[in-house]
Design an enzyme around this catalytic site. Structure first.
Site, short mmCIF file in Angstrom:
data_model
loop_
_atom_site.label_atom_id
_atom_site.label_comp_id
_atom_site.label_asym_id
_atom_site.label_seq_id
_atom_site.Cartn_x
_atom_site.Cartn_y
_atom_site.Cartn_z
N HIS A 27 0.87 -1.18 0.00
CA HIS A 27 0.00 0.00 0.00
C HIS A 27 0.91 1.22 0.00
O HIS A 27 1.94 1.23 0.68
CB HIS A 27 -0.88 0.01 1.24
CG HIS A 27 -1.63 1.29 1.43
ND1 HIS A 27 -2.83 1.57 0.81
CD2 HIS A 27 -1.34 2.39 2.18
CE1 HIS A 27 -3.25 2.77 1.16
NE2 HIS A 27 -2.36 3.30 1.99
N CYS A 81 -4.25 1.58 -5.11
CA CYS A 81 -3.63 2.75 -4.47
C CYS A 81 -2.30 3.10 -5.13
O CYS A 81 -1.91 4.28 -5.19
CB CYS A 81 -3.43 2.49 -2.99
SG CYS A 81 -2.38 1.06 -2.61
#
Length: 250
Positions: free
Chosen positions: A54, A132
């Site tokens: 992430h 993301c």
């Protein structure tokens, strides 16, 4: 004499422009987090450059870290901000990378973030093809002229080519979802779309007035099928990949 005066004027102009650029110079940093719990597997994947990651983009002068997650409100961006370095749920911080610098004033930085955010709506989130890391790369390219390093999204690329090498939920919808639950979800989405078209302010009021027990249950992100948030292809999203709606970019 005239030539000397002209040179001095040019030098002053250049000095003024340089001073203005320096005044607004700010660091653009990528914070990298590991989606897997600490252990042998995550350490091995990190060394191989194939971790499940992430990322968030820190704009130093705004003191904000921007990231992209999924939700089920069709008219809202999935881009949100937090305090820099605030770890999302269930992740492990790995490193910070200085991606480059921006010389835009704060108002222009916020405008660019809003423009990029309009390309990343919550329901379009996809663990493999629109996650993301795709957002982080797009924002960095707008701010610094350089895309994020490709290795940050290598796991998603592997998942497309070799789905057997990534978690099962990343490569397809979970089994056991009947057509009735699909129908209920589609009806609920259509109702949200209708409300957004007819009364745009209602969603804001709803999000702001949810009682605390509901917010704890949904983590301000809404519910997907079976009470779990899912991406556009039906894969269950990790908690770190869902958008806290009250912190979204507006």
């Amino acid at each position: 004499m005239a030539t000397n005066t002209h040179r001095k004027s040019l030098n002053r102009s250049r000095s003024s422009r340089h001073s203005s650029l320096h005044q607004h110079k700010t660091e653009i940093i990528i914070n990298v987090y590991d989606l897997l719990p600490p252990g042998k597997l995550s350490s091995t994947l990190w060394r191989l450059g194939s971790s499940l990651l992430h990322t968030g983009v820190v704009i130093k002068s705004l003191n904000r870290e921007y990231a992209f997650g999924g939700h089920n409100h069709p008219t809202l961006t999935g881009v949100y901000y937090t305090k820099p370095g605030l770890e999302p749920e269930d992740v492990t911080f790995r490193c910070s990378l200085l991606q480059g610098f921006s010389f835009l004033p704060p108002a222009e930085l916020e405008r660019v973030v809003r423009e990029v955010s309009l390309q990343f709506f919550g329901p379009s989130y996809n663990l493999l093809t629109n996650n993301c890391n795709h957002f982080s790369s797009a924002l960095c390219e707008r701010l610094t002229g350089k895309a994020a390093p490709a290795w940050m999204n290598r796991a998603a690329t592997i998942g497309i080519v070799l789905p057997c090498l990534v978690p099962k939920d990343w490569t397809g919808p979970a089994a056991g979802e009947d057509s009735e639950s699909d129908t209920r979800e589609e009806e609920r989405r259509e109702l949200l779309r209708k409300k957004a078209r007819e009364r745009p302010g209602n969603l804001e009021a709803k999000l702001g007035s949810e009682d605390s027990s509901t917010r704890r249950k949904t983590k301000e992100e809404g519910e997907g099928k079976g009470g779990m948030m899912r991406d556009e292809d039906g894969r269950v999203l990790p908690a770190s990949e869902t958008t806290p709606l009250l912190q979204r970019v507006r």
